[in-house]
Design an enzyme around this catalytic site. Structure first.
Site, PDB file in Angstrom:
ATOM      1  N   GLU A   1      -5.594  -8.263  -1.657  1.00 16.44           N
ATOM      2  CA  GLU A   1      -6.262  -8.226  -0.342  1.00 16.44           C
ATOM      3  C   GLU A   1      -7.720  -7.904  -0.573  1.00 16.44           C
ATOM      4  O   GLU A   1      -8.050  -6.957  -1.304  1.00 16.44           O
ATOM      5  CB  GLU A   1      -5.677  -7.125   0.560  1.00 16.44           C
ATOM      6  CG  GLU A   1      -4.366  -7.447   1.192  1.00 16.44           C
ATOM      7  CD  GLU A   1      -3.898  -6.364   2.153  1.00 16.44           C
ATOM      8  OE1 GLU A   1      -4.733  -5.723   2.818  1.00 16.44           O
ATOM      9  OE2 GLU A   1      -2.675  -6.154   2.217  1.00 16.44           O
TER      10      GLU A   1
ATOM     11  N   GLU B   1       0.829  -1.217   0.000  1.00 17.62           N
ATOM     12  CA  GLU B   1       0.000   0.000   0.000  1.00 17.62           C
ATOM     13  C   GLU B   1       0.862   1.265   0.000  1.00 17.62           C
ATOM     14  O   GLU B   1       0.742   2.138   0.875  1.00 17.62           O
ATOM     15  CB  GLU B   1      -0.959  -0.026   1.189  1.00 17.62           C
ATOM     16  CG  GLU B   1      -1.945  -1.188   1.077  1.00 17.62           C
ATOM     17  CD  GLU B   1      -3.013  -1.238   2.157  1.00 17.62           C
ATOM     18  OE1 GLU B   1      -2.783  -0.709   3.241  1.00 17.62           O
ATOM     19  OE2 GLU B   1      -4.077  -1.825   1.886  1.00 17.62           O
TER      20      GLU B   1
HETATM   21  C1  BG6 Z   1      -4.604  -3.283   4.574  1.00 14.86           C
HETATM   22  C2  BG6 Z   1      -3.260  -3.759   5.066  1.00 14.86           C
HETATM   23  O1  BG6 Z   1      -4.637  -1.905   4.669  1.00 14.86           O
HETATM   24  O2  BG6 Z   1      -5.748  -3.671   5.246  1.00 14.86           O
HETATM   25  C3  BG6 Z   1      -3.313  -4.957   6.006  1.00 14.86           C
HETATM   26  O3  BG6 Z   1      -2.392  -4.034   4.005  1.00 14.86           O
HETATM   27  C4  BG6 Z   1      -4.500  -4.815   6.931  1.00 14.86           C
HETATM   28  O4  BG6 Z   1      -2.098  -5.012   6.682  1.00 14.86           O
HETATM   29  C5  BG6 Z   1      -5.767  -4.818   6.075  1.00 14.86           C
HETATM   30  O5  BG6 Z   1      -4.567  -5.791   7.912  1.00 14.86           O
HETATM   31  C6  BG6 Z   1      -7.043  -4.766   6.885  1.00 14.86           C
HETATM   32  O6  BG6 Z   1      -7.031  -3.664   7.741  1.00 14.86           O
HETATM   33  P1  BG6 Z   1      -7.264  -3.853   9.293  1.00 14.86           P
HETATM   34  O7  BG6 Z   1      -6.977  -2.512   9.865  1.00 14.86           O
HETATM   35  O8  BG6 Z   1      -8.682  -4.256   9.451  1.00 14.86           O
HETATM   36  O9  BG6 Z   1      -6.314  -4.886   9.730  1.00 14.86           O
END
Ligand code: BG6
Length: 483
Positions: free
Chosen positions: A383, A176
């Site tokens: 993701e 990111e």
């Molecule tokens: C992304 C990141 O922003 O979102 C991850 O790359 C992160 O590291 C994922 O875990 C989900 O966000 P969160 O804050 O719910 O863990």
């Protein structure tokens, strides 16, 4: 017949600081995350300039992947993964960031992890830096604001690519990377910590770890260079290696069709989503960014060679995280919602997750089409997932809400492929529950596999398959046909 290509990569994604634990084992140095405690949606995570070992820090043990990687990889294999996205912790390889030689124990650990993936014909997709800069670089050099950090990163990248290039064919440079344009990215992404924050021993909210936009952009420029140099290096080592950029795509819709809202949407989209992608895919700064720099009084320091470094280090593919979309508006009297990295105006057509993130499967199709139209290079969703509270009933977890989330997003992915978008793969966020990056919580769970661990750091680390485990297995088995 499946819409996906034969080599489509199905799998999941995890990150070292959120899953490994073993914060002081195997010769690992400290990372910036080792200094951050847990929080919640309403309570910011606290940063302590000195680690107080009587307190609970989520990264220290995380979900113990370091000791349980065999079991976790076997569970992923059981779901049929052809790809596991994971990150290397820079501080396991260069404990202080600037050590003369790499830490062999760290290299050995990842060697074993990649061998385990290969055992199941699982393609590792490796993120070189996922929010866990070595503490030594943040404190001694000031993170990516210092140009010397570029060389430290490239040396680390070259070390691991040379060592694992035979087993790891796909690489991502910075997780990111566009996070750096946001205030919240100063610490996590760029490793910027003001000296005064390091002086006392008192904890400070992580939200206070700020840096002015000019400094963040300068540090981001150095990350762009480090990434471009890594792409070139990887191709020198083996021209068949594929190196991608990784962005958090926070797709923006205009809240209304008021032309001012349209312009505001375009402005936000460019800074947040397009800027970093344009530099890394096209190899040059986009013209629209000049005006922003002028208006913000930003004077980027560049060396004469920077232009060609960026030009010669364009990425092979574009990877991104997609959880939600937001609305932009110039109006201030509107309802607002939370989100990944940033919130926005509430979209009246969308439901939100328990953490207030707007759920928008159709937006994934829209985003994939937009990106393909702009770049025409292979895309990968690295993701996607739903952070939710899971309840154990008689030893089982019935997470129909998660299944519903994935069903609708994978349906949208299929539509995008049918629209003509070239998509290399899909890795869900955190197939095994792990620590939340934003809040540091364990109760915000994303996995197909439940981990017995709570927000106070207690629990047996036992792994339990949720209902979504069998669902995702079937989805992969049928190449997305049965959803
Ligand atoms: C992304 C990141 O922003 O979102 C991850 O790359 C992160 O590291 C994922 O875990 C989900 O966000 P969160 O804050 O719910 O863990």
């Amino acid at each position: 017949m499946s819409v996906f290509s034969e080599n489509f990569l199905w799998g999941g994604a995890i990150a070292a600081n959120q899953c490994e634990g073993a914060w002081k084992e195997g010769g690992k140095g400290l990372t910036i995350q080792d200094f951050v405690k847990g929080g919640s949606a309403d309570e910011p995570r606290m940063f302590t300039p000195v680690i107080d070992e009587t307190l609970y820090y989520p990264s220290h043990e995380a979900v113990d992947f370091y000791h349980r990687y065999r079991e976790d990889i076997a569970l992923c294999a059981e779901m049929g993964f052809s790809c596991l996205r994971l990150s290397i912790s820079w501080a396991r390889i260069f404990p202080n960031g600037d050590d003369e030689t790499p830490n062999q124990e760290g290299l050995d650990f990842y060697g074993r992890v990649f061998d385990e993936c290969r055992k199941y014909n699982m393609e590792p997709l490796v993120t070189l830096s996922h929010f866990d800069m070595p503490w030594g670089i943040a404190t001694k050099y000031g993170g990516f604001l210092d140009r010397r950090t570029i060389d430290l990163f490239v040396r680390y990248a070259e070390t691991v690519i040379r060592c694992f290039g035979d087993r790891v064919r796909y690489w991502l440079t910075f997780n990111e990377i566009n996070f750096g344009v946001l205030q919240m990215g100063a610490f996590n992404s760029l490793g910027l910590i003001e000296k005064r924050m390091l002086k006392g021993a008192d904890p400070v909210p992580k939200t206070e770890l700020k840096a002015p936009l000019g400094k963040r952009i300068q540090a981001l420029h150095h990350q762009f260079l480090a990434s471009a140099m890594t792409v070139r290096k990887a191709h020198e080592i083996d021209p068949d290696l594929k190196v991608g950029c990784m962005l958090s795509h926070i797709t923006q819709y205009p809240l209304t069709c008021d032309p001012e809202d349209m312009l505001e949407t375009q402005r936000k989209d460019r800074i947040l989503n397009k800027f970093a992608g344009d530099v890394m895919v096209r190899g040059a700064y986009p013209t629209y960014i000049r005006r922003l720099f002028e208006e913000e009084g930003i004077c980027l320091k560049m060396q004469p060679e920077d232009v060609s470094v960026l030009q010669q280090g364009t990425v092979d593919f574009y990877a991104f995280s997609y959880y939600m979309t937001n609305c932009s508006t110039v109006r201030t009297d509107v309802e607002r919602v939370n989100g990944n990295l940033m919130g926005g105006a509430k979209n009246p057509y969308l439901q939100t997750s328990e953490w207030g993130w707007q759920i928008d499967p159709v937006g994934l199709r829209y985003t994939l089409n937009q990106l393909w139209d702009r770049y025409e290079i292979p895309l990968m969703v690295v993701e996607n997932g739903l952070g939710a509270i899971d309840r154990i009933e008689n030893g089982q977890i019935h997470d129909s809400y998660r299944i519903d989330y994935f069903r609708r997003h994978i349906q949208a992915l299929k539509e995008a492929v049918s629209d003509g978008v070239e998509v290399m793969g899909f890795t869900s966020w955190s197939p095994i529950d792990s620590v939340s990056a934003g809040t540091g919580e364990m109760r915000k769970r994303y996995g197909f596999v439940y981990v017995d661990r709570d927000d106070n750091g207690t629990g047996s680390f036992q792994r339990i398959k949720k209902d979504s485990f069998a669902w995702y297995k079937r989805c992969i088995e049928t190449d997305g046909e049965v959803l």
